[in-house]
Design an enzyme around this catalytic site. Structure first.
Site, PDB file in Angstrom:
ATOM      1  N   HIS A  49       0.852  -1.203   0.000  1.00 35.87           N
ATOM      2  CA  HIS A  49       0.000   0.000   0.000  1.00 35.87           C
ATOM      3  C   HIS A  49       0.878   1.240   0.000  1.00 35.87           C
ATOM      4  O   HIS A  49       2.097   1.152   0.138  1.00 35.87           O
ATOM      5  CB  HIS A  49      -0.995  -0.021   1.161  1.00 35.87           C
ATOM      6  CG  HIS A  49      -0.386   0.116   2.530  1.00 35.87           C
ATOM      7  ND1 HIS A  49       0.395  -0.867   3.099  1.00 35.87           N
ATOM      8  CD2 HIS A  49      -0.450   1.122   3.444  1.00 35.87           C
ATOM      9  CE1 HIS A  49       0.776  -0.473   4.302  1.00 35.87           C
ATOM     10  NE2 HIS A  49       0.289   0.733   4.524  1.00 35.87           N
ATOM     11  N   HIS A  76       1.462   3.941   1.900  1.00 36.08           N
ATOM     12  CA  HIS A  76       2.017   4.724   3.019  1.00 36.08           C
ATOM     13  C   HIS A  76       3.535   4.823   2.938  1.00 36.08           C
ATOM     14  O   HIS A  76       4.209   3.875   2.516  1.00 36.08           O
ATOM     15  CB  HIS A  76       1.595   4.116   4.363  1.00 36.08           C
ATOM     16  CG  HIS A  76       0.157   4.400   4.697  1.00 36.08           C
ATOM     17  ND1 HIS A  76      -0.549   3.670   5.623  1.00 36.08           N
ATOM     18  CD2 HIS A  76      -0.702   5.342   4.214  1.00 36.08           C
ATOM     19  CE1 HIS A  76      -1.781   4.159   5.702  1.00 36.08           C
ATOM     20  NE2 HIS A  76      -1.898   5.160   4.854  1.00 36.08           N
ATOM     21  N   ASP A  85       5.967   4.710   5.016  1.00 39.00           N
ATOM     22  CA  ASP A  85       6.846   3.737   5.682  1.00 39.00           C
ATOM     23  C   ASP A  85       6.886   2.396   4.934  1.00 39.00           C
ATOM     24  O   ASP A  85       7.597   1.478   5.347  1.00 39.00           O
ATOM     25  CB  ASP A  85       6.457   3.535   7.153  1.00 39.00           C
ATOM     26  CG  ASP A  85       5.066   2.955   7.332  1.00 39.00           C
ATOM     27  OD1 ASP A  85       4.106   3.477   6.732  1.00 39.00           O
ATOM     28  OD2 ASP A  85       4.931   1.965   8.093  1.00 39.00           O
ATOM     29  N   HIS A  86       6.173   2.316   3.815  1.00 39.93           N
ATOM     30  CA  HIS A  86       6.192   1.109   2.971  1.00 39.93           C
ATOM     31  C   HIS A  86       6.792   1.360   1.589  1.00 39.93           C
ATOM     32  O   HIS A  86       7.251   0.425   0.944  1.00 39.93           O
ATOM     33  CB  HIS A  86       4.769   0.530   2.840  1.00 39.93           C
ATOM     34  CG  HIS A  86       4.204   0.129   4.169  1.00 39.93           C
ATOM     35  ND1 HIS A  86       4.010  -1.186   4.538  1.00 39.93           N
ATOM     36  CD2 HIS A  86       3.852   0.871   5.258  1.00 39.93           C
ATOM     37  CE1 HIS A  86       3.550  -1.220   5.775  1.00 39.93           C
ATOM     38  NE2 HIS A  86       3.443   0.005   6.234  1.00 39.93           N
ATOM     39  N   HIS A 124      -7.313  -0.705   5.814  1.00 42.20           N
ATOM     40  CA  HIS A 124      -6.255   0.210   6.270  1.00 42.20           C
ATOM     41  C   HIS A 124      -6.099   1.335   5.240  1.00 42.20           C
ATOM     42  O   HIS A 124      -6.118   2.515   5.578  1.00 42.20           O
ATOM     43  CB  HIS A 124      -4.972  -0.589   6.438  1.00 42.20           C
ATOM     44  CG  HIS A 124      -3.778   0.212   6.869  1.00 42.20           C
ATOM     45  ND1 HIS A 124      -3.653   0.762   8.114  1.00 42.20           N
ATOM     46  CD2 HIS A 124      -2.638   0.544   6.197  1.00 42.20           C
ATOM     47  CE1 HIS A 124      -2.490   1.401   8.203  1.00 42.20           C
ATOM     48  NE2 HIS A 124      -1.859   1.276   7.052  1.00 42.20           N
ATOM     49  N   ASP A 130      -0.059  -3.852   6.307  1.00 40.56           N
ATOM     50  CA  ASP A 130      -0.672  -3.329   7.532  1.00 40.56           C
ATOM     51  C   ASP A 130      -2.136  -3.745   7.652  1.00 40.56           C
ATOM     52  O   ASP A 130      -2.958  -3.013   8.201  1.00 40.56           O
ATOM     53  CB  ASP A 130      -0.596  -1.788   7.550  1.00 40.56           C
ATOM     54  CG  ASP A 130       0.810  -1.277   7.800  1.00 40.56           C
ATOM     55  OD1 ASP A 130       1.725  -2.097   8.045  1.00 40.56           O
ATOM     56  OD2 ASP A 130       1.001  -0.049   7.738  1.00 40.56           O
ATOM     57  N   HIS A 133       4.856  -4.655  10.815  1.00 40.66           N
ATOM     58  CA  HIS A 133       5.231  -3.921  12.030  1.00 40.66           C
ATOM     59  C   HIS A 133       5.392  -4.844  13.240  1.00 40.66           C
ATOM     60  O   HIS A 133       4.694  -5.848  13.357  1.00 40.66           O
ATOM     61  CB  HIS A 133       4.184  -2.860  12.373  1.00 40.66           C
ATOM     62  CG  HIS A 133       4.171  -1.696  11.430  1.00 40.66           C
ATOM     63  ND1 HIS A 133       4.987  -0.600  11.600  1.00 40.66           N
ATOM     64  CD2 HIS A 133       3.449  -1.467  10.310  1.00 40.66           C
ATOM     65  CE1 HIS A 133       4.757   0.268  10.623  1.00 40.66           C
ATOM     66  NE2 HIS A 133       3.835  -0.232   9.820  1.00 40.66           N
TER      67      HIS A 133
HETATM   68 FE    FE Z   1       2.899   0.830   8.092  1.00 41.10          FE
HETATM   69 ZN    ZN Z   2       0.201   1.726   6.509  1.00 41.99          ZN
END
Ligand code: FE
Ligand code: ZN
Length: 255
Positions: free
Chosen positions: A56, A58, A60-61, A112, A129, A167
């Site tokens: 996805h 985001h 942090d990905h 998410h 996530d 995570h």
């Molecule tokens: Fe994340």
């Molecule tokens: Zn995420």
């Protein structure tokens, strides 16, 4: 043979590294930062990064994708309906891709984020996530009904499937699970195990779907005791599992 290991990133992310030991090619899932991947490649000369799988949009990905693409020209896979940097292959529900000689099925898991996808190969699930060990992702874009349906789809995969989420949230998730099901011996056992692992700095992943079905409250919305807890929280009769899910998710958001 494929070996799967975690490259830690930021404070609690894992970038999953898949190594094909025969061809010395590798793939990564959700490289939010390029540095851990580049450090691994520098420490392991002869290995080629051939594929980058994204679940996805985001940061942090996807934060490391552009630089990794530039450095390695790896093929970038990601959800069709989200903006993914340097994406080569746009994926939709039920698509199939071949990575390191292994076929993966794409499973759309909105909740998410709306375009979130998971990658499944017999025995392995890379779910970003969406499903966490003993928990699930927050609802940033989707509805509780969507997330409940997505989790139900993942829960229907074989029980011995290894769950590679992104995570290290397992300990805090289990504290919540123990609040939802204080009498569930599997939750209490797992809480004790994971507490010890985290004190020793050990990764708590991957999980298995069997373990998740026994200990993850978000996969246990059909259990009478879980419904009763949800009803206590909302003061209403949550007559359907997706209503129980919505009550649990809202509770966890402030836990
Ligand atoms: Fe994340
Ligand atoms: Zn995420």
């Amino acid at each position: 043979m494929i070996q799967i290991t975690a490259l830690p990133a930021f404070t609690d992310n894992y970038i999953w590294l898949l190594q094909d030991t025969d061809s010395r090619r590798c793939a990564v899932v959700d490289p939010g930062d390029c540095a851990p991947v580049q450090a691994w490649l520098a420490a392991n000369p002869g290995w080629v990064l051939s594929d980058i799988l994204i679940t996805h949009h985001h940061h942090d990905h996807v934060g490391g994708v552009q630089l990794l693409k530039k450095a390695t020209d790896a093929k970038v896979y990601g959800p069709a309906s989200e903006t993914i940097p340097a994406r080569d292959v746009a994926l939709r529900d039920n698509d199939r891709i071949t990575v390191l000689g292994h076929e993966f099925a794409v499973i759309a898991v909105p909740g998410h984020t709306l375009g979130h996808i998971a990658y499944y190969h017999r025995g392995w699930l890379f779910c970003g996530d969406t499903l966490f060990a003993a928990g699930c992702g927050r609802l940033f874009e989707g509805t509780p009904g969507q997330m409940h349906a997505s989790l139900s789809r993942l829960a229907a995969l074989p029980g011995d499937t290894q769950v590679y989420c992104t995570h290290e949230y397992t300990l805090s998730n289990l504290r919540f699970a123990a609040a939802v099901e204080p009498q569930n011996p599997d939750v209490l056992d797992r809480l004790a195990t994971v507490t010890g692992q985290r004190e020793a700095g050990i990764i708590t992943l991957p999980s298995t779907l069997d373990l998740e079905k026994r200990t993850n409250p978000f996969l246990r919305t059909g259990e009478t005791s879980v419904k009763q807890k949800a009803d206590e929280r909302t003061g209403t009769d949550n007559s359907k599992p997706d209503m129980v899910f919505a009550a649990l998710r809202a509770w966890k958001d402030t836990f």
